[in-house]
Write a protein that holds these residues in place. Structure first.
Motif, short mmCIF file in Angstrom:
data_model
loop_
_atom_site.label_atom_id
_atom_site.label_comp_id
_atom_site.label_asym_id
_atom_site.label_seq_id
_atom_site.Cartn_x
_atom_site.Cartn_y
_atom_site.Cartn_z
N ARG A 1 79.31 26.69 34.40
CA ARG A 1 80.69 27.37 34.32
C ARG A 1 80.92 27.86 35.87
NH1 ARG A 1 84.24 28.67 30.10
NH2 ARG A 1 82.99 28.12 27.94
N LEU A 2 80.06 28.37 36.55
CA LEU A 2 80.17 28.95 37.76
C LEU A 2 80.25 27.84 38.97
CD1 LEU A 2 77.83 31.87 37.64
CD2 LEU A 2 80.09 31.89 37.55
N LEU B 1 79.79 38.42 27.36
CA LEU B 1 80.35 37.85 28.76
C LEU B 1 79.24 36.77 29.28
CD1 LEU B 1 81.74 40.84 30.62
CD2 LEU B 1 82.92 39.03 29.65
N THR B 2 78.19 36.92 28.76
CA THR B 2 76.85 36.04 29.39
C THR B 2 77.28 34.55 29.42
OG1 THR B 2 75.18 37.64 28.73
CG2 THR B 2 74.59 35.78 29.05
N ARG C 1 78.17 42.89 27.57
CA ARG C 1 77.26 41.99 28.27
C ARG C 1 77.10 40.75 27.38
NH1 ARG C 1 72.16 44.12 28.76
NH2 ARG C 1 71.38 42.70 27.27
N GLU D 1 79.70 32.94 29.99
CA GLU D 1 80.56 32.70 31.03
C GLU D 1 79.88 32.63 32.19
OE1 GLU D 1 83.71 32.07 30.15
OE2 GLU D 1 83.14 32.43 28.24
N PHE D 2 78.94 33.04 32.76
CA PHE D 2 78.03 33.04 33.84
C PHE D 2 76.93 32.06 33.83
CE2 PHE D 2 80.50 37.11 33.52
CZ PHE D 2 80.72 37.01 34.82
N THR D 3 77.21 30.68 33.02
CA THR D 3 75.89 29.55 33.46
C THR D 3 76.25 29.02 34.59
OG1 THR D 3 77.52 28.27 32.07
CG2 THR D 3 75.95 29.57 30.87
#
Length: 124
Positions: A115-116, A107-108, A104, A110-112
């Protein structure tokens, strides 16, 4: 549906059943009773329905009793170790701490929002 009317509503799993905004009677009984109820998923796998905040905390703090690793993937009984590892690759939900925590954290970033959502720089 070729002009045919649907006569029966499909039976939903207990955690999805509602009476308007209220839980159905069976779900309210589970919440007001034990709070943690063993159920079967639509895929036929065993799972726990956790109804109260304090029970959620207990479940998330007790990997010995409530481990993702204890629930096999569908069909995993017929797989060898290499096949099972390939199936589990990328399935964060199938791991418990500390492996889950390590993955986690990796990967965290990558989920800002940046980025999304293309074009967003992170501000409100």
């Amino acid at each position: 549906m070729n002009g045919q009317m649907m006569t029966q509503t499909p039976k939903l799993p207990l955690h999805l059943r509602r009476n308007g905004f209220n839980p159905v009677e069976a779900l309210a009984r589970a919440r007001d009773g034990e709070g943690v109820v063993r159920v079967e998923t639509p895929f036929g796998l065993p799972a726990y329905l956790v109804c109260r905040h304090e029970d959620v905390h207990q479940v998330l703090s007790d990997p010995a009793r409530f481990s993702s690793a204890l629930t096999p993937f569908p069909g995993s009984g017929q797989m060898n170790a290499d096949e099972l590892a390939k199936m589990q690759a990328g399935q964060l939900i199938g791991f418990d701490p500390p492996e889950h925590t390590r993955l986690r954290r990796m990967l965290t970033p990558e989920f800002t929002v940046r980025r999304l959502i293309p074009g967003r720089t992170g501000g409100a």
